[in-house]
Design an enzyme around this catalytic site. Structure first.
Site, mmCIF file in Angstrom:
data_model
loop_
_atom_site.group_PDB
_atom_site.id
_atom_site.type_symbol
_atom_site.label_atom_id
_atom_site.label_comp_id
_atom_site.label_asym_id
_atom_site.label_seq_id
_atom_site.Cartn_x
_atom_site.Cartn_y
_atom_site.Cartn_z
ATOM 1 N N LEU A 134 0.838 -1.195 0.000
ATOM 2 C CA LEU A 134 0.000 0.000 0.000
ATOM 3 C C LEU A 134 0.884 1.259 0.000
ATOM 4 O O LEU A 134 0.740 2.127 -0.855
ATOM 5 C CB LEU A 134 -0.926 0.002 1.229
ATOM 6 C CG LEU A 134 -1.814 1.242 1.384
ATOM 7 C CD1 LEU A 134 -2.844 1.314 0.261
ATOM 8 C CD2 LEU A 134 -2.543 1.237 2.740
ATOM 9 N N GLY A 140 2.696 7.799 2.662
ATOM 10 C CA GLY A 140 2.698 6.880 3.795
ATOM 11 C C GLY A 140 1.415 7.004 4.582
ATOM 12 O O GLY A 140 0.470 6.236 4.379
ATOM 13 N N ARG A 274 20.270 -8.296 40.612
ATOM 14 C CA ARG A 274 21.339 -7.303 40.550
ATOM 15 C C ARG A 274 21.479 -6.556 41.869
ATOM 16 O O ARG A 274 20.529 -5.916 42.321
ATOM 17 C CB ARG A 274 21.031 -6.315 39.410
ATOM 18 C CG ARG A 274 21.999 -5.187 39.260
ATOM 19 C CD ARG A 274 23.311 -5.668 38.713
ATOM 20 N NE ARG A 274 24.249 -4.567 38.516
ATOM 21 C CZ ARG A 274 25.541 -4.747 38.260
ATOM 22 N NH1 ARG A 274 26.028 -5.977 38.152
ATOM 23 N NH2 ARG A 274 26.325 -3.710 38.100
ATOM 24 N N GLU A 369 1.343 0.695 10.114
ATOM 25 C CA GLU A 369 -0.096 0.466 10.346
ATOM 26 C C GLU A 369 -0.770 1.704 10.930
ATOM 27 O O GLU A 369 -1.653 1.601 11.778
ATOM 28 C CB GLU A 369 -0.296 -0.711 11.302
ATOM 29 C CG GLU A 369 0.275 -1.999 10.790
ATOM 30 C CD GLU A 369 -0.676 -2.702 9.854
ATOM 31 O OE1 GLU A 369 -1.857 -2.319 9.790
ATOM 32 O OE2 GLU A 369 -0.216 -3.625 9.169
ATOM 33 N N ASP A 373 0.447 9.233 15.861
ATOM 34 C CA ASP A 373 -0.282 10.499 15.705
ATOM 35 C C ASP A 373 -1.485 10.366 14.779
ATOM 36 O O ASP A 373 -2.522 11.000 15.001
ATOM 37 C CB ASP A 373 0.669 11.587 15.180
ATOM 38 C CG ASP A 373 1.657 12.029 16.248
ATOM 39 O OD1 ASP A 373 1.459 11.661 17.428
ATOM 40 O OD2 ASP A 373 2.635 12.726 15.906
HETATM 41 C C1 LIG Z 1 9.418 -1.998 9.173
HETATM 42 C C2 LIG Z 1 8.260 -1.466 8.398
HETATM 43 C C3 LIG Z 1 7.426 -2.335 7.710
HETATM 44 C C4 LIG Z 1 6.367 -1.864 6.940
HETATM 45 N N1 LIG Z 1 5.586 -2.748 6.248
HETATM 46 C C5 LIG Z 1 4.626 -2.266 5.398
HETATM 47 C C6 LIG Z 1 3.892 -3.161 4.559
HETATM 48 O O1 LIG Z 1 4.055 -4.386 4.637
HETATM 49 N N2 LIG Z 1 3.012 -2.641 3.665
HETATM 50 C C7 LIG Z 1 2.802 -1.298 3.551
HETATM 51 O O2 LIG Z 1 1.996 -0.891 2.722
HETATM 52 N N3 LIG Z 1 3.482 -0.418 4.343
HETATM 53 C C8 LIG Z 1 4.392 -0.872 5.252
HETATM 54 N N4 LIG Z 1 5.098 0.011 6.046
HETATM 55 C C9 LIG Z 1 4.898 1.448 5.858
HETATM 56 C C10 LIG Z 1 4.169 2.139 7.018
HETATM 57 O O3 LIG Z 1 2.825 1.778 7.027
HETATM 58 C C11 LIG Z 1 4.382 3.640 6.856
HETATM 59 O O4 LIG Z 1 5.728 3.899 7.182
HETATM 60 C C12 LIG Z 1 3.471 4.492 7.724
HETATM 61 O O5 LIG Z 1 2.148 4.446 7.238
HETATM 62 C C13 LIG Z 1 3.933 5.934 7.831
HETATM 63 O O6 LIG Z 1 4.213 6.469 6.592
HETATM 64 P P1 LIG Z 1 5.574 7.260 6.315
HETATM 65 O O7 LIG Z 1 6.671 6.421 6.805
HETATM 66 O O8 LIG Z 1 5.571 7.638 4.912
HETATM 67 O O9 LIG Z 1 5.502 8.517 7.245
HETATM 68 P P2 LIG Z 1 4.766 9.893 6.941
HETATM 69 O O10 LIG Z 1 3.375 9.661 6.522
HETATM 70 O O11 LIG Z 1 5.619 10.732 6.051
HETATM 71 O O12 LIG Z 1 4.765 10.522 8.377
HETATM 72 C C14 LIG Z 1 5.889 11.208 8.964
HETATM 73 C C15 LIG Z 1 5.433 11.877 10.235
HETATM 74 O O13 LIG Z 1 4.418 12.847 9.951
HETATM 75 C C16 LIG Z 1 3.286 12.628 10.735
HETATM 76 N N5 LIG Z 1 2.076 12.986 10.020
HETATM 77 C C17 LIG Z 1 1.719 12.626 8.757
HETATM 78 N N6 LIG Z 1 0.522 13.158 8.454
HETATM 79 C C18 LIG Z 1 0.117 13.855 9.526
HETATM 80 C C19 LIG Z 1 -1.034 14.632 9.840
HETATM 81 N N7 LIG Z 1 -2.048 14.766 9.002
HETATM 82 N N8 LIG Z 1 -1.100 15.229 11.037
HETATM 83 C C20 LIG Z 1 -0.097 15.088 11.935
HETATM 84 N N9 LIG Z 1 1.005 14.361 11.710
HETATM 85 C C21 LIG Z 1 1.117 13.760 10.528
HETATM 86 C C22 LIG Z 1 3.327 11.140 11.059
HETATM 87 O O14 LIG Z 1 2.579 10.851 12.225
HETATM 88 C C23 LIG Z 1 4.803 10.918 11.226
HETATM 89 O O15 LIG Z 1 5.195 11.254 12.523
HETATM 90 C C24 LIG Z 1 6.132 -0.464 6.876
HETATM 91 C C25 LIG Z 1 6.965 0.404 7.594
HETATM 92 C C26 LIG Z 1 8.007 -0.073 8.348
HETATM 93 C C27 LIG Z 1 8.864 0.889 9.098
#
Ligand SMILES: Cc1cc2nc3c(=O)[nH]c(=O)nc-3n(C[C@H](O)[C@H](O)[C@H](O)COP(=O)(O)OP(=O)(O)OC[C@H]3O[C@@H](n4cnc5c(N)ncnc54)[C@H](O)[C@@H]3O)c2cc1C
Lengths: 393, 264
Positions: A134, A140, A274, A369, A373
């Protein structure tokens, strides 16, 4: 008489025999078969694939699905199974969550009978591994903006785009890929893309400090042609992938209790052994305060999950309730891991103990998931009716 | 073939046992119960024999508290076909248990009874022999096998004992070696640790076990007089071990082993 274990509130009494048995058999499997392997795999950054047939034989994959060679357990039993898996490692629970909630579930919910008959028994037996695509590099928290596109060309769908951070991406036999079939997010549909399909490649993301015993990949689709029946026909719009996430988040809420409990038990045992300043550190008020906080929050997290599990089994569970549990339980599990790490002092940073591993893993769980936030915003919207997702909103 | 396996519900060997103030029983409040590990091996062997023969019935029997049913269900979840539960909440001893089992055997008429060589709670190890004596059957105790637990046979879940007609062939663990014996059926077999690696109860197995029949009996149905012959006078925890010491290097270790521990 001191209190051993971590079922401080006797939640065990609220469980059925079947639920307790499901938990106990998984606990033994994890202790006997998984725990001896995890440190090495975490160091190397690999998942113990040799255990997949055994995990399948245990019946973990798709355990709540009725029929199709799946166990057909209730949601509380399944939650307890995930709790025990994550007591081993978040990577193990992630493997099970992806297979069950993010791949088998959408096939079961949005697929044709033929797709179900083909994939579900194979996946239950661990003969086929799945992944869920996704997230994209630029989308993200806001997956509705995705750029991956599927267009119809005669008898084929043609897929273009890429997916990022995909658990099990490079080891999966089949990927559930979410793509737009038009311009709006209502046009999002799920597709089953098999490994080896021309135009589909997967490469691993290296350099992770978290969830190391789990493969994370990038998927690329370049004019990837899929037969028309590769689509999950009942999936219409962003709600479909979100419904899968809702399943997985429910499982995560249970799972992290296991990681937290492992940290608590390690910290308690360590603190009793400990000795500093002439007495066990468990005898100091500051250390006791940490242990008490850990056990209190573990107990609360368990009660929340148990209640949501019962609601889910009655078909009354609402997604914002799952958001509350994911948000609360993951952030407390992370805090508990940090507290445990403190209690262990220097040993807290060594992989001789499981604590630092759980702590690092939980940083991923905090973000994937739906970040902490984002779940705040989901519950916030639910209780105020006001949407705080967009800047200036 | 019909196989009867015994399943005792015992305190989880992983937990710390605490003795009650009365000094003759243990605290059960926080105690978790599991299937006696030796009995799990017996269940596993029965399942393998049944499956290798392509048929037969495995009946699991437990004698104990109402909630010992969970351990009986675990055997059913592993694959046993049905259960018999002699429900009782009173102290038992090997004489009573073997009498009750003899009665159950009389009713069930199995060809082979498989049981753990001992239960890990009180480590009496008497019931198998007593039952054989009561029934006048042959018995093979401490049953093991020649192949290792890492062998291909074990991976393929092959039975460690073999049956031809009415003859049971087994390998027994004896001091410093193995002994091969045959026993004529019906017979009793008590299992040692290296006979097999028992399977885990699977989640689908747990679901199926819910629907399997468990017949409940009362202790009075199977024993003439429920008064135990053995009375526990006193339980004591083992003496606390002194903490070990760390030595700086190997020479110091050797010196200490010579002068203090006097083992060299
Ligand atoms: C180890 C690992 C495994 C994963 N496996 C999968 C998978 O199998 N399939 C899949 O599809 N995805 C997977 N993911 C992706 C994961 O779901 C995303 O990383 C997650 O949804 C966050 O997206 P981003 O990393 O792009 O962060 P961003 O969306 O860029 O967010 C960055 C920061 O901004 C904040 N933020 C964003 N929007 C807002 C808002 N509107 N208001 C306030 N704060 C906000 C967030 O809370 C966060 O702190 C995986 C991630 C990891 C780390």
């Amino acid at each position: 008489m001191t209190f051993e274990g971590w079922d401080f509130c006797r939640i065990d009494d609220e469980l059925s025999e079947e639920e307790r048995m499901a938990r106990d058999t998984t606990r033994r499997f994890v202790d006997d078969r998984f725990k001896p392997l995890i440190t090495e795999h975490f160091r190397k950054g690999t998942f113990p694939m040799q255990l997949v047939p055994e995990i399948a034989e245990l019946g973990v994959f798709g355990a709540t699905i009725k029929g199709y060679d799946c166990a057909g357990m209730n949601n509380v039993a399944y939650g307890l199974v995930l709790q025990e898996l994550e007591r081993g490692d978040s990577g193990l629970r992630s493997f099970a969550s992806v297979q069950s909630s993010l791949v088998m579930y959408p096939i079961w919910r949005y697929g044709t009978e033929a797709q179900k008959q083909h994939w579900l028994p194979l996946m239950a037996r661990g003969k086929k591994i799945g992944c869920f695509g996704l997230t994209e590099a630029d989308f993200g928290s806001d997956p509705g903006g995705m750029r991956t596109r599927a267009t119809l060309d005669g008898d084929h769908w043609v897929l273009n785009g890429s997916k990022m951070w995909i658990t099990n991406g490079s080891i999966a036999d089949v990927a559930v890929v979410w793509a737009k079939t038009g311009d709006s997010q209502d046009s999002i549909k799920g597709f089953l893309v098999e490994k080896g399909t021309p135009g589909f490649t997967a490469s691993n993301i290296e350099g992770k400090f978290s969830l190391r015993a789990s493969v994370t990949s990038e998927l690329a689709f370049d004019g990837c042609r899929l037969k028309k029946d590769a689509v999950l026909p009942e999936s219409h719009g962003l709600g479909a992938p979100l419904s899968c996430l809702n399943q997985a988040r429910y499982g995560i809420s249970w799972g992290v209790i296991g990681a937290a409990a492992d940290c608590y038990e390690t910290a308690r045992a360590y603190a009793l052994e400990r000795v500093q300043f002439g007495s066990p550190i468990a005898g100091f008020q500051l250390v006791q305060e940490k242990l008490v906080t850990m056990l209190t929050e573990i107990s609360k997290a368990q009660l929340l999950c148990l209640r949501l599990g019962r609601l889910k089994d009655q078909d009354k569970l609402r997604p914002p309730q799952v958001s509350m549990a994911k948000r609360n339980n993951v952030s407390w599990a992370l805090e508990i891991a940090r507290l445990a790490r403190e209690v262990l002092g220097a040993n807290g940073i060594a992989d001789e103990y499981p604590v630092i591993r759980h702590m690092l893993n939980l940083e991923s769980v905090y973000t994937y998931e739906g970040t902490h936030d984002i779940h705040t915003l989901i519950v916030g919207r639910d209780i105020t009716g006001l949407d705080a997702f967009h800047a200036g909103a | 073939m019909k196989y009867l396996v015994t399943v005792k519900s015992v305190e989880d060997p992983e937990i710390k046992i605490k003795i009650k103030p009365d000094g003759t029983s243990i605290e059960t409040d926080q105690v978790k119960y599991v299937v006696n590990p030796f009995d799990e091996i017996a269940v596993e062997e029965a399942l393998r024999l049944r499956d290798a023969a392509g048929g037969g019935e495995v009946v699991a029997v437990t004698i104990g508290r109402k909630d010992a049913q969970q351990q009986l269900r675990t055997a059913l979840a592993m694959g046993a076909d049905r259960g018999v539960h002699v429900v009782c909440d009173q102290p038992l001893d090997p004489t009573l248990v073997s009498e009750a089992l003899a009665k159950v055997v009389e009713g069930e008429k199995p060809d082979l009874v498989l049981m753990g060589k001992q239960a890990v709670d009180d480590d009496q190890g008497q019931v198998g022999a007593m039952l054989a004596e009561r029934l006048g059957w042959g018995q093979a105790s401490f049953v093991s096998k020649e192949t290792s637990l890492e062998s291909e046979d074990e991976k393929a879940k092959k039975p460690g004992v073999s049956i031809a007609g009415t003859t049971l062939q087994v390998v027994r663990e004896v001091d410093g070696g193995m002994e091969s014996v045959t026993v004529t059926l019906p017979a009793i077999l008590t299992t040692d640790l290296r006979l097999n690696v028992p399977r885990y109860a699977s989640l689908p197995g747990i679901m199926k076990a819910k629907k399997k029949e468990v017949k409940e009996l009362k202790l009075a149905d199977v024993v003439a007089d429920p008064t135990p012959k053995v009375k526990i006078l006193k339980l004591e925890p083992p003496a606390q071990r002194k903490a070990g010491i760390k030595v700086a290097d190997v020479p110091t270790l050797v010196t200490k082993l010579k002068t203090e521990a006097k083992v060299l």
